[in-house]
Scaffold this motif. Sequence first.
Motif, short mmCIF file in Angstrom:
data_model
loop_
_atom_site.label_atom_id
_atom_site.label_comp_id
_atom_site.label_asym_id
_atom_site.label_seq_id
_atom_site.Cartn_x
_atom_site.Cartn_y
_atom_site.Cartn_z
N VAL A 215 -5.70 -1.43 3.16
CA VAL A 215 -5.51 -1.83 1.69
C VAL A 215 -4.11 -2.54 1.55
N ASP A 216 -3.19 -2.01 1.93
CA ASP A 216 -1.65 -2.64 2.02
C ASP A 216 -1.41 -3.63 2.82
N GLU A 217 -1.88 -3.34 4.12
CA GLU A 217 -1.80 -4.46 5.08
C GLU A 217 -2.49 -5.78 4.76
N LYS A 218 -3.94 -5.67 4.43
CA LYS A 218 -4.47 -6.96 3.98
C LYS A 218 -4.33 -7.31 2.52
N HIS A 219 -3.51 -6.64 1.71
CA HIS A 219 -3.52 -7.01 0.42
C HIS A 219 -4.89 -6.92 -0.24
N LEU A 220 -5.80 -5.83 -0.34
CA LEU A 220 -6.89 -5.73 -0.67
C LEU A 220 -7.13 -4.93 -1.92
N TYR A 221 -6.01 -5.59 -2.86
CA TYR A 221 -6.04 -5.04 -4.23
C TYR A 221 -6.05 -6.35 -5.39
N ASN A 222 -6.43 -5.92 -6.47
CA ASN A 222 -6.10 -6.99 -7.71
C ASN A 222 -4.95 -6.84 -8.47
N LYS B 268 -2.78 1.40 -6.87
CA LYS B 268 -3.21 0.05 -6.61
C LYS B 268 -4.76 -0.23 -7.29
N ASP C 32 -9.84 -3.79 -4.45
CA ASP C 32 -10.69 -4.68 -4.29
C ASP C 32 -11.79 -4.26 -3.49
#
Length: 179
Positions: free
Chosen positions: A35-42, A51, A54
């Motif tokens: 989630v952190d590495e790929k910025h998978l949050y809104n 976080k 998403d």
Amino acid sequence: MIILITGTPGVGKTTVSSILVEKIDAYLVNINELVDEKHLYNGIDEERGYKIVDLDALFNEMDEIIREVDGPDRYVVVEGHLSHLFENSDIVIVLRANPDVLRDRMKIKGWKAAKIRENIEAEAIDVCSYEAFQIHGDKVNEIDTSDIPPVQVADLIIDVINGDKSFPVGNVDFLEYLK
């Protein structure tokens, strides 16, 4: 084989998963890192300090990773408190811990009182196991980590993988904690 390791924050998922992947030569997907590495949050929930993931983006990314690394003789361990929401699995392990043990672990990590209380309540009412069972049915096993060293928990998971043991949902019960 896809093995999901889930549970309330603080039950030992990360520690047990790191031991397990070494023992069975598995590929590890750490959901929090992904989630952190790929910025998978809104966004960030400021009140709770976490976080807002998403899930669609996360699951798409996990599908892609698994397609790349999964094979007939390959284990993929997906670790994180959201992993049980991922529908692709062969085995689901829900790690559990007595709420008093969980509180102590969270205090040591410096968690805020409100977050500790929220997670202890989630553990007592068995949120992760319930959700996992709704999605995965009899693939779900519960293991109480309260008094077992992480190496032994990893060995119990290997027993589940090998079909030597099972720990069906409902074998761990902390509801009395709410009284």
